[in-house]
Write a protein that holds these residues in place. Structure first.
Motif, PDB file in Angstrom:
ATOM      1  N   LEU A 270       0.805  -1.227   0.000  1.00  0.00           N
ATOM      2  CA  LEU A 270       0.000   0.000   0.000  1.00  0.00           C
ATOM      3  C   LEU A 270       0.836   1.274   0.000  1.00  0.00           C
ATOM      4  O   LEU A 270       0.306   2.352  -0.268  1.00  0.00           O
ATOM      5  N   HIS A 271       2.105   1.159   0.287  1.00  0.00           N
ATOM      6  CA  HIS A 271       2.960   2.362   0.343  1.00  0.00           C
ATOM      7  C   HIS A 271       4.261   2.099  -0.404  1.00  0.00           C
ATOM      8  O   HIS A 271       5.352   2.329   0.116  1.00  0.00           O
ATOM      9  N   MET A 272       4.116   1.646  -1.629  1.00  0.00           N
ATOM     10  CA  MET A 272       5.283   1.237  -2.388  1.00  0.00           C
ATOM     11  C   MET A 272       6.212   2.388  -2.740  1.00  0.00           C
ATOM     12  O   MET A 272       7.397   2.199  -3.009  1.00  0.00           O
ATOM     13  N   ASP A 273       5.670   3.606  -2.771  1.00  0.00           N
ATOM     14  CA  ASP A 273       6.502   4.752  -3.135  1.00  0.00           C
ATOM     15  C   ASP A 273       7.215   5.364  -1.940  1.00  0.00           C
ATOM     16  O   ASP A 273       7.873   6.402  -2.062  1.00  0.00           O
ATOM     17  N   SER A 274       7.097   4.738  -0.762  1.00  0.00           N
ATOM     18  CA  SER A 274       7.735   5.280   0.439  1.00  0.00           C
ATOM     19  C   SER A 274       9.016   4.514   0.759  1.00  0.00           C
ATOM     20  O   SER A 274       9.411   3.602   0.030  1.00  0.00           O
TER      21      SER A 274
ATOM     22  N   LEU B  44      12.977 -10.301   2.683  1.00  0.00           N
ATOM     23  CA  LEU B  44      12.142  -9.105   2.584  1.00  0.00           C
ATOM     24  C   LEU B  44      12.582  -8.240   1.412  1.00  0.00           C
ATOM     25  O   LEU B  44      11.752  -7.685   0.676  1.00  0.00           O
ATOM     26  N   THR B  45      13.879  -8.141   1.201  1.00  0.00           N
ATOM     27  CA  THR B  45      14.396  -7.338   0.090  1.00  0.00           C
ATOM     28  C   THR B  45      13.928  -7.893  -1.249  1.00  0.00           C
ATOM     29  O   THR B  45      13.492  -7.132  -2.130  1.00  0.00           O
ATOM     30  N   ASP B  46      13.989  -9.215  -1.421  1.00  0.00           N
ATOM     31  CA  ASP B  46      13.533  -9.825  -2.670  1.00  0.00           C
ATOM     32  C   ASP B  46      12.033  -9.613  -2.865  1.00  0.00           C
ATOM     33  O   ASP B  46      11.564  -9.372  -3.987  1.00  0.00           O
ATOM     34  N   TYR B  47      11.274  -9.717  -1.776  1.00  0.00           N
ATOM     35  CA  TYR B  47       9.827  -9.518  -1.880  1.00  0.00           C
ATOM     36  C   TYR B  47       9.505  -8.097  -2.325  1.00  0.00           C
ATOM     37  O   TYR B  47       8.675  -7.880  -3.233  1.00  0.00           O
ATOM     38  N   ILE B  48      10.153  -7.116  -1.713  1.00  0.00           N
ATOM     39  CA  ILE B  48       9.903  -5.715  -2.068  1.00  0.00           C
ATOM     40  C   ILE B  48      10.271  -5.463  -3.525  1.00  0.00           C
ATOM     41  O   ILE B  48       9.512  -4.829  -4.275  1.00  0.00           O
ATOM     42  N   SER B  49      11.397  -5.999  -3.956  1.00  0.00           N
ATOM     43  CA  SER B  49      11.830  -5.796  -5.346  1.00  0.00           C
ATOM     44  C   SER B  49      10.840  -6.405  -6.329  1.00  0.00           C
ATOM     45  O   SER B  49      10.482  -5.787  -7.336  1.00  0.00           O
ATOM     46  N   SER B  50      10.385  -7.620  -6.036  1.00  0.00           N
ATOM     47  CA  SER B  50       9.440  -8.283  -6.949  1.00  0.00           C
ATOM     48  C   SER B  50       8.117  -7.547  -7.015  1.00  0.00           C
ATOM     49  O   SER B  50       7.539  -7.394  -8.101  1.00  0.00           O
ATOM     50  N   ARG B  51       7.630  -7.080  -5.866  1.00  0.00           N
ATOM     51  CA  ARG B  51       6.364  -6.345  -5.867  1.00  0.00           C
ATOM     52  C   ARG B  51       6.510  -5.022  -6.609  1.00  0.00           C
ATOM     53  O   ARG B  51       5.604  -4.594  -7.321  1.00  0.00           O
ATOM     54  N   ARG B  52       7.640  -4.348  -6.464  1.00  0.00           N
ATOM     55  CA  ARG B  52       7.871  -3.094  -7.182  1.00  0.00           C
ATOM     56  C   ARG B  52       7.911  -3.313  -8.693  1.00  0.00           C
ATOM     57  O   ARG B  52       7.353  -2.531  -9.451  1.00  0.00           O
ATOM     58  N   MET B  53       8.553  -4.385  -9.127  1.00  0.00           N
ATOM     59  CA  MET B  53       8.625  -4.656 -10.561  1.00  0.00           C
ATOM     60  C   MET B  53       7.253  -5.054 -11.118  1.00  0.00           C
ATOM     61  O   MET B  53       6.911  -4.713 -12.253  1.00  0.00           O
ATOM     62  N   GLU B  54       6.473  -5.789 -10.333  1.00  0.00           N
ATOM     63  CA  GLU B  54       5.113  -6.131 -10.768  1.00  0.00           C
ATOM     64  C   GLU B  54       4.271  -4.873 -10.940  1.00  0.00           C
ATOM     65  O   GLU B  54       3.543  -4.726 -11.934  1.00  0.00           O
TER      66      GLU B  54
ATOM     67  N   GLY C 204       8.796   3.798  -5.871  1.00  0.00           N
ATOM     68  CA  GLY C 204       9.761   4.084  -4.808  1.00  0.00           C
ATOM     69  C   GLY C 204      11.216   4.059  -5.208  1.00  0.00           C
ATOM     70  O   GLY C 204      12.089   3.968  -4.332  1.00  0.00           O
ATOM     71  N   ILE C 205      11.528   4.151  -6.506  1.00  0.00           N
ATOM     72  CA  ILE C 205      12.922   4.159  -6.963  1.00  0.00           C
ATOM     73  C   ILE C 205      13.189   5.489  -7.665  1.00  0.00           C
ATOM     74  O   ILE C 205      12.610   5.756  -8.727  1.00  0.00           O
TER      75      ILE C 205
ATOM     76  N   ASP D 130      16.213   6.699  -8.747  1.00  0.00           N
ATOM     77  CA  ASP D 130      17.268   6.628  -9.764  1.00  0.00           C
ATOM     78  C   ASP D 130      16.743   5.839 -10.956  1.00  0.00           C
ATOM     79  O   ASP D 130      16.594   4.620 -10.887  1.00  0.00           O
ATOM     80  N   VAL D 131      16.452   6.527 -12.072  1.00  0.00           N
ATOM     81  CA  VAL D 131      15.844   5.871 -13.217  1.00  0.00           C
ATOM     82  C   VAL D 131      16.777   4.846 -13.843  1.00  0.00           C
ATOM     83  O   VAL D 131      16.328   3.822 -14.378  1.00  0.00           O
ATOM     84  N   ASN D 132      18.081   5.079 -13.792  1.00  0.00           N
ATOM     85  CA  ASN D 132      19.026   4.107 -14.349  1.00  0.00           C
ATOM     86  C   ASN D 132      19.022   2.819 -13.525  1.00  0.00           C
ATOM     87  O   ASN D 132      19.060   1.708 -14.067  1.00  0.00           O
ATOM     88  N   TYR D 133      18.976   2.972 -12.212  1.00  0.00           N
ATOM     89  CA  TYR D 133      18.918   1.799 -11.336  1.00  0.00           C
ATOM     90  C   TYR D 133      17.602   1.046 -11.550  1.00  0.00           C
ATOM     91  O   TYR D 133      17.575  -0.191 -11.582  1.00  0.00           O
ATOM     92  N   PHE D 134      16.509   1.790 -11.730  1.00  0.00           N
ATOM     93  CA  PHE D 134      15.210   1.182 -11.996  1.00  0.00           C
ATOM     94  C   PHE D 134      15.258   0.374 -13.289  1.00  0.00           C
ATOM     95  O   PHE D 134      14.768  -0.764 -13.347  1.00  0.00           O
TER      96      PHE D 134
END
Length: 462
Positions: free
Chosen positions: A330-334, A364-374, A395-396, A398-402
């Protein structure tokens, strides 16, 4: 000396086996057909135990001393072989009966069903001879009976059952007032407690049982079982409360929406998602223009509530992990660092990391990354927002990192992913930076401003 079967014997045995298999399949098809149509299927064979519920207990309630064995014997001897009998019994109920061609002394009874609402003649008779309480019971009973197009169900049943017999052998007959012949309950039977109290109690209990089966399936996210239970549940017609059938349908659809909403709450779906789906369906219910459209909507409601459970239910996790997952979704951009999430839960980062991995099977890090990419993939497909804006939405900064993360997850850069997926779906590919389509936040704001909310819709029933 033992010899193998000759060619003719093998062919005959093969044909016999094919006939047996066909009959088995037809019986299964018949079971599925009657289940899908919400019709009863009663197998009647001596000593005819348990057949008293073939009409949902109506005859038993009107005549406690009814001779069910004589009734069963009468049907076995009067139903002609190779004949599908369509019968209209007392209270305008329809049934279909046929003798099993390969089971001795076995009769199958399908039904009851009603062609539509009660006729004026039936209503007038009840008003003339019965008191108000008995009239209410008869109406409640008719609400229990499936209403279906008579010609359509007859054609379907004939088509299925005729497969059991050689082509052209199955005949049909029409009977009236046969269940059984000369069954005319005295008016005093309609005042007996077995009719005025016990039968209504059984019908109400059966309706609630069907409703509970549906809701329990929704809690599990079991779409197939939920739809099957809904078909049983919707067989029960509720007595109209208003002069407008459509308004009545809308009101009861609002009730269904509320029941489904409470069901997925039991599955630990976050209130945000519950409000999202229930508010959307409240709006769609009010926009209905026909009962046919409404029936399709109700089926979709059951399906989609099940899908929400499958997608958002967290009941398999502890309250701690539920809170963390909801915070992420619910707060992916934070700020979703391990340290900040642990601080919100008043625990150490190492403890949160350990418990999360133990319960979910991933870090937790892998979960957050996967949800962000979805989420990013969905935004790329459904909006025309610039890549940098999509990255910020998840929540990223840096566009290059994204871009690097997205390519690692999908095998494509965000730009190529958007172009290829939209091409597959025949969607217009807007240039990067074009005015975005309606965003999720804008949708939520629009929904909040809508005049129709679940609460307001519910109040319209009062």
């Amino acid at each position: 000396m033992r010899h193998g079967m000759g060619g003719k014997e093998r062919k005959r045995a093969k044909r016999e086996q094919e006939v047996i298999c066909l009959k088995v399949e037809i019986s299964r098809v018949l079971e599925k057909l009657t289940s899908a149509q919400n019709l009863g299927l009663t197998k009647m064979t001596p000593p005819f135990e348990g057949i008293e519920n073939f009409d949902y207990g109506l005859r038993r309630a009107l005549d406690a001393a009814f001779d069910w064995k004589a009734f069963g014997d009468m049907l076995l001897h009067q139903i002609p072989a190779r004949t599908l009998v369509f019968a209209r019994g007392v209270f305008e109920l329809r049934f279909a009966l046929f003798l099993s061609p390969d089971e001795k002394d076995t009769l199958y009874c399908i039904g009851p069903w009603a062609e539509g609402p009660r006729s004026k003649e039936s209503i007038t008779w009840c008003k003339t001879y019965l008191d108000e309480k008995a009239q209410d019971v008869i109406q409640e009973y008719h609400n229990r009976v499936r209403q279906i197009d008579d010609n359509a169900i007859k054609s379907t049943l004939f088509g299925v059952i005729s497969l059991i017999y050689p082509e052209g052998e199955l005949k049909t007959e029409e009977w009236r007032e046969f269940m059984p012949l000369n069954f005319r309950p005295g008016l005093e039977s309609f005042s007996d407690t077995s009719f005025t109290e016990e039968l209504p109690a059984e019908l109400v209990a059966e309706r609630y049982a069907a409703e509970n089966r549906m809701l329990q399936a929704v809690v599990k996210g079991d779409s197939s079982s939920a739809l099957g239970a809904y078909e049983s549940f919707r067989r029960f017609q509720v007595t109209p409360r208003l002069h407008s059938l459509l308004r009545d349908f809308k009101n009861f659809s609002i009730i269904l929406n509320s029941l489904l909403r409470k069901s997925i709450e039991q599955a630990s779906v976050h209130p945000y998602y519950i409000d999202q789906i229930s508010a959307r369906f409240a709006i769609e219910i009010e926009a209905l223009t026909s009962l046919e459209e409404g029936e399709r909507l109700r089926v979709r409601m059951v399906k989609e509530y099940c899908l929400y459970v499958q997608k958002y239910s967290l009941r398999q996790y502890s309250p701690l992990i539920q809170k963390v997952i909801n915070q992420v979704n619910l707060h992916m951009d934070s700020d979703l660092s391990l340290k900040s999430l642990a601080a919100q839960c008043y625990i150490s980062p190492s403890y949160l990391s350990s418990v999360f991995k133990q319960e979910t099977g991933q870090t937790l890090t892998d979960y957050i990354s996967s949800r962000r990419m979805e989420r990013a993939a969905k935004l790329l497909l459904t909006t025309n927002a610039r890549i940098a804006v999509v990255a910020e939405e998840v929540g990223i900064l840096d566009v290059n990192y994204f871009t690097k993360m997205f390519k690692s997850a999908t095998g494509q850069t965000p730009t190529h992913y958007r172009r290829d997926k939209r091409a597959q779906l025949s969607l217009e590919v807007a240039p990067d930076g074009a005015p975005p389509l309606l965003q999720e936040k804008e949708k939520r704001e629009k929904l909040k401003k809508s005049e129709i909310t679940p609460c307001k819709a519910a109040r319209s029933m009062l």
